[in-house]
Motif scaffolding. Sequence first.
Motif: not given
Length: 145
Positions: A4-5, A7-16, A59-64, A113-120
């Motif tokens: 879920i995280l 997908l949220i990160v990817a969707a936010g980055l896609a909108a960007d 989906g690793t820490r480095w990717a986030y 949204g992508a930044a917050l989901a990436a942090l989580a």
Amino acid sequence: MGLILRLIVAAGLAADAIVHWMFAPDMAYVEGGSIGGDDLFRIQAAVAGVVAVVVLTYGTRWAYALALLVAGSAAGAVVLYYYADPGVLGPLPDMHEPVWYLDKTISLVGEGGAALAALAGFFVAGGRRREEEDEMFEREPAGRF
């Protein structure tokens, strides 16, 4: 939770990426710095798109962490250039734009949204790895260390 995280990160980055790609031709008029506004928007769109794929794939820490850097810096730039006119910053042109419109809102919501989901995700991915290491040590027979 990790999917879920991602997908949220990817969707936010896609909108960007989509908003920046669409507006790149309109930014050709922006002057100053050694990078044109249109090139800057195209670079942002490409980087956001690539990082979205990286997060979905790994989906690793480095990717986030990478996603947090890209999304957070883009969100910060939108807010900075709306409220302030710092002028030319090194190779970056003067991107001050004190107007707000729907596409800018979509971009900011996606980036935020992508930044917050990436942090989580950064912390969830780190916790998942520690749990896997703990399970690995629990499976070792006693006395084999």
